[in-house]
Design a protein around this motif. Sequence first.
Motif, PDB file in Angstrom:
ATOM      1  N   ARG A  27       0.836  -1.204   0.000  1.00  0.00           N
ATOM      2  CA  ARG A  27       0.000   0.000   0.000  1.00  0.00           C
ATOM      3  C   ARG A  27       0.870   1.252   0.000  1.00  0.00           C
ATOM      4  O   ARG A  27       0.562   2.231  -0.661  1.00  0.00           O
ATOM      5  CB  ARG A  27      -0.937   0.004   1.198  1.00  0.00           C
ATOM      6  CG  ARG A  27      -2.259  -0.601   0.845  1.00  0.00           C
ATOM      7  CD  ARG A  27      -3.356  -0.144   1.770  1.00  0.00           C
ATOM      8  NE  ARG A  27      -4.104  -1.335   2.111  1.00  0.00           N
ATOM      9  CZ  ARG A  27      -3.898  -2.078   3.182  1.00  0.00           C
ATOM     10  NH1 ARG A  27      -3.018  -1.767   4.074  1.00  0.00           N
ATOM     11  NH2 ARG A  27      -4.614  -3.154   3.386  1.00  0.00           N
ATOM     12  N   SER A  33      -5.992  -1.452  -1.854  1.00  0.00           N
ATOM     13  CA  SER A  33      -6.393  -2.682  -1.159  1.00  0.00           C
ATOM     14  C   SER A  33      -7.010  -3.695  -2.114  1.00  0.00           C
ATOM     15  O   SER A  33      -6.765  -4.896  -1.996  1.00  0.00           O
ATOM     16  CB  SER A  33      -7.386  -2.359  -0.041  1.00  0.00           C
ATOM     17  OG  SER A  33      -6.754  -1.623   0.969  1.00  0.00           O
ATOM     18  N   ASN A  54      -6.732  -6.007   5.526  1.00  0.00           N
ATOM     19  CA  ASN A  54      -7.553  -5.207   4.630  1.00  0.00           C
ATOM     20  C   ASN A  54      -7.129  -5.446   3.183  1.00  0.00           C
ATOM     21  O   ASN A  54      -6.870  -4.522   2.422  1.00  0.00           O
ATOM     22  CB  ASN A  54      -7.503  -3.717   4.981  1.00  0.00           C
ATOM     23  CG  ASN A  54      -8.576  -2.932   4.267  1.00  0.00           C
ATOM     24  OD1 ASN A  54      -9.596  -3.485   3.861  1.00  0.00           O
ATOM     25  ND2 ASN A  54      -8.336  -1.646   4.065  1.00  0.00           N
TER      26      ASN A  54
END
Length: 114
Positions: A27, A33, A54
């Motif tokens: 990320r 995500s 996530n």
Amino acid sequence: MSSIVNKSYVKVVQNGLQAVETVQELRATGYLSEQIFVLAHNQDQTERIAESANAEEIGIKEEGVFDTIANLFRSRGDELRAKIVSLGFTEAEAGFYEKELDLGKVLVIARQNP
């Protein structure tokens, strides 16, 4: 932004904690995500890691309807290889990664949306 975002990425990690850390690193390099997937040999473990990190699980969007239904009738090894192939890896690569999953490791896969 890192050049890593311009290509598919896969990393084999030892456990869920390392998978969560790897997702966070991806990320930070610019992946979203919904572009990051986790996969473990055990479906429950995959779900737990995906939720904690996530990240996504490989599903109907990536596999397509036919493979998703076919997975209901496949062995877990065949299902895992099919999921890996659905993200653009070769059968040989999928076989290698499936063996790593058999050893209890976790895959973190990131890719740009097709």
